[in-house]
Design an enzyme around this catalytic site. Structure first.
Site, PDB file in Angstrom:
ATOM      1  N   ARG A  51       5.119  -8.741  53.268  1.00 10.83           N
ATOM      2  CA  ARG A  51       3.974  -9.613  52.985  1.00 10.83           C
ATOM      3  C   ARG A  51       2.640  -8.896  53.031  1.00 10.83           C
ATOM      4  O   ARG A  51       1.816  -9.043  52.120  1.00 10.83           O
ATOM      5  CB  ARG A  51       3.921 -10.783  53.985  1.00 10.83           C
ATOM      6  CG  ARG A  51       4.893 -11.887  53.662  1.00 10.83           C
ATOM      7  CD  ARG A  51       5.419 -12.500  54.933  1.00 10.83           C
ATOM      8  NE  ARG A  51       6.349 -11.587  55.561  1.00 10.83           N
ATOM      9  CZ  ARG A  51       7.654 -11.562  55.283  1.00 10.83           C
ATOM     10  NH1 ARG A  51       8.153 -12.424  54.459  1.00 10.83           N
ATOM     11  NH2 ARG A  51       8.458 -10.685  55.862  1.00 10.83           N
ATOM     12  N   THR A  52       2.397  -8.145  54.100  1.00  9.80           N
ATOM     13  CA  THR A  52       1.055  -7.590  54.286  1.00  9.80           C
ATOM     14  C   THR A  52       0.730  -6.598  53.170  1.00  9.80           C
ATOM     15  O   THR A  52      -0.332  -6.656  52.553  1.00  9.80           O
ATOM     16  CB  THR A  52       0.936  -6.924  55.671  1.00  9.80           C
ATOM     17  OG1 THR A  52       1.328  -7.877  56.655  1.00  9.80           O
ATOM     18  CG2 THR A  52      -0.500  -6.481  55.936  1.00  9.80           C
ATOM     19  N   LYS A  81       5.996  16.277  58.675  1.00  6.77           N
ATOM     20  CA  LYS A  81       5.776  17.714  58.942  1.00  6.77           C
ATOM     21  C   LYS A  81       4.994  17.914  60.230  1.00  6.77           C
ATOM     22  O   LYS A  81       4.602  19.022  60.547  1.00  6.77           O
ATOM     23  CB  LYS A  81       5.014  18.341  57.778  1.00  6.77           C
ATOM     24  CG  LYS A  81       5.696  18.181  56.425  1.00  6.77           C
ATOM     25  CD  LYS A  81       4.830  18.803  55.338  1.00  6.77           C
ATOM     26  CE  LYS A  81       5.314  18.408  53.956  1.00  6.77           C
ATOM     27  NZ  LYS A  81       4.339  18.761  52.925  1.00  6.77           N
ATOM     28  N   ARG A 103      -1.107   0.425  58.692  1.00  8.52           N
ATOM     29  CA  ARG A 103      -0.131  -0.134  59.654  1.00  8.52           C
ATOM     30  C   ARG A 103       0.516   1.029  60.379  1.00  8.52           C
ATOM     31  O   ARG A 103       0.970   1.980  59.741  1.00  8.52           O
ATOM     32  CB  ARG A 103       0.919  -0.984  58.949  1.00  8.52           C
ATOM     33  CG  ARG A 103       2.056  -1.381  59.890  1.00  8.52           C
ATOM     34  CD  ARG A 103       2.941  -2.433  59.308  1.00  8.52           C
ATOM     35  NE  ARG A 103       2.287  -3.733  59.283  1.00  8.52           N
ATOM     36  CZ  ARG A 103       2.904  -4.878  58.981  1.00  8.52           C
ATOM     37  NH1 ARG A 103       4.189  -4.864  58.681  1.00  8.52           N
ATOM     38  NH2 ARG A 103       2.252  -6.020  58.975  1.00  8.52           N
ATOM     39  N   HIS A 134      -3.076  -7.839  64.686  1.00  3.84           N
ATOM     40  CA  HIS A 134      -2.863  -7.948  63.241  1.00  3.84           C
ATOM     41  C   HIS A 134      -3.914  -8.952  62.751  1.00  3.84           C
ATOM     42  O   HIS A 134      -3.585 -10.093  62.411  1.00  3.84           O
ATOM     43  CB  HIS A 134      -1.439  -8.450  63.008  1.00  3.84           C
ATOM     44  CG  HIS A 134      -0.936  -8.337  61.599  1.00  3.84           C
ATOM     45  ND1 HIS A 134      -1.747  -7.986  60.528  1.00  3.84           N
ATOM     46  CD2 HIS A 134       0.313  -8.534  61.082  1.00  3.84           C
ATOM     47  CE1 HIS A 134      -1.015  -7.989  59.419  1.00  3.84           C
ATOM     48  NE2 HIS A 134       0.235  -8.303  59.727  1.00  3.84           N
TER      49      HIS A 134
HETATM   50  C1  NCD Z   1       4.378  -9.586  61.264  1.00  7.54           C
HETATM   51  C2  NCD Z   1       4.014  -8.211  61.755  1.00  7.54           C
HETATM   52  O1  NCD Z   1       4.213  -7.214  61.065  1.00  7.54           O
HETATM   53  O2  NCD Z   1       3.484  -8.145  62.860  1.00  7.54           O
HETATM   54  N1  NCD Z   1       4.708  -9.625  59.924  1.00  7.54           N
HETATM   55  C3  NCD Z   1       3.710  -9.876  59.012  1.00  7.54           C
HETATM   56  O3  NCD Z   1       2.826  -9.077  58.836  1.00  7.54           O
HETATM   57  N2  NCD Z   1       3.729 -11.060  58.386  1.00  7.54           N
HETATM   58  C4  NCD Z   1       5.356 -10.296  62.115  1.00  7.54           C
HETATM   59  C5  NCD Z   1       6.641  -9.610  62.451  1.00  7.54           C
HETATM   60  O4  NCD Z   1       6.951  -8.546  61.944  1.00  7.54           O
HETATM   61  O5  NCD Z   1       7.365 -10.194  63.263  1.00  7.54           O
END
Ligand code: NCD
Length: 314
Positions: A51-52, A81, A103, A134
């Protein structure tokens, strides 16, 4: 450049900034487009994402911006590396993107990236830093809550893996900011309870909250049920199997739970789910998680637009 041009944590946003972002998201949702052809967004993900990453990339594309991406920076970047995060960010900033969506499994990684980017004019967006935060997910979660059930005096039940889940943490901080009358109820098995740092923050800010171990007793008068999965990647394998079994046994939401919920309440989940919401629930109009996920695109368009037009996030 000050930190406010970055998106690092939920506490950084003022209420007026949140309102402005939501108004722009609303406009984008109604079909508004822009042509930011000279802007470039990098997405650099060291952890899996559906999703993100897709919603940020879709948002950039809808804004007409260019995009450069690696979907698995852990394997397909020089991290394999032995390159440090600092060096990678320094090099990427040298290519002069407008934003880097990052991320990373390490809590605090986005803050480190923001420090490294200092002076380059590049904004860092925290798309999840380990068990930290997040913030863009929290913004789209709050956007969904306001659209669907309103914004004041809500009772919000947040449950699941509250010890390791960054979306639950970020949402709690954000709700504390926008709704002084919010009533937060945290539901988790004892091993996955919410961290003391957030509880301290809520306490200091006079936010009403309580902790429960039982799900059923919280459902009747809740406006929002926000459910999360056990964070497998942040828990030792042996513990994970036990915790997931406990989660499925005691905290898995089924149609029987929906019967206890108010007719206008909503059930949310950042997704992915790992058994903690039964698919038979999906047909109920109160199951809001797919609408919630779709809101990620207009909300992230609003975030990117703010960066492209250099309006700080404060
Ligand atoms: C979440 C995350 O990555 O923290 N996912 C997301 O971005 N919708 C939730 C999860 O992974 O449980």
């Amino acid at each position: 450049m000050t930190q406010s041009t970055h998106v690092l944590r939920s506490q950084q946003f003022s209420v007026s900034c949140i309102n402005e972002l939501f108004a722009r998201a609303e406009a984008f949702q109604r079909g508004g487009r822009k042509n930011y052809r000279d802007k470039i967004v990098f997405t650099v993900f060291y952890e899996p994402s559906t999703r993100t990453r897709f919603s940020f990339e879709t948002a950039a594309a809808r804004l007409g911006a260019g995009m450069v991406s690696t979907e698995n920076a852990k394997e397909f970047s020089s991290a394999t590396k032995g390159e440090s995060l600092e060096d990678t960010i320094r090099v990427l900033c040298g290519y002069r993107p407008d934003a880097i969506v990052l991320r990373h499994p390490q809590t605090g990684a986005a803050e480190i990236a923001a420090e490294v980017s200092e002076g380059s004019g590049v904004s860092i967006i925290n798309a999840g830093d380990g068990a930290g935060q997040h913030p863009t997910q929290a913004l789209l979660d709050l956007y969904t809550i306001i659209k669907e059930v309103g914004r004041s005096g809500l009772k919000v039940v947040i449950g699941g893996d509250l010890a390791n889940g960054r979306t639950a943490r970020s949402l709690a901080y954000l709700l504390a900011k926008v709704d002084p009358n919010v009533h937060l109820v945290f539901v988790a098995p004892s091993a996955l309870r919410l961290g003391e740092d957030i509880k301290q923050h809520l306490f200091e800010n006079g936010v009403r909250f309580e902790e429960k171990e039982e799900l059923v007793e919280t459902l009747q008068d809740a406006d929002v049920i926000y459910w999360t999965r056990v964070q497998k990647e942040r828990i030792a394998n042996s513990d994970y199997e036990n915790l997931r079994a406990e989660m499925l046994l005691r905290y898995s939401i089924t149609l029987a739970h929906l019967k206890l919920m108010k007719p206008r309440a909503i059930l949310m989940h950042p997704l992915p789910r790992a058994g903690e919401i039964h698919p038979s629930v999906d047909g109920d109009s109160r199951a809001a998680y797919f609408r919630q996920a779709a809101n990620g695109v207009p909300l992230r368009m609003a975030i990117l637009e703010r960066i492209f037009t250099r309006i700080p996030f404060e």
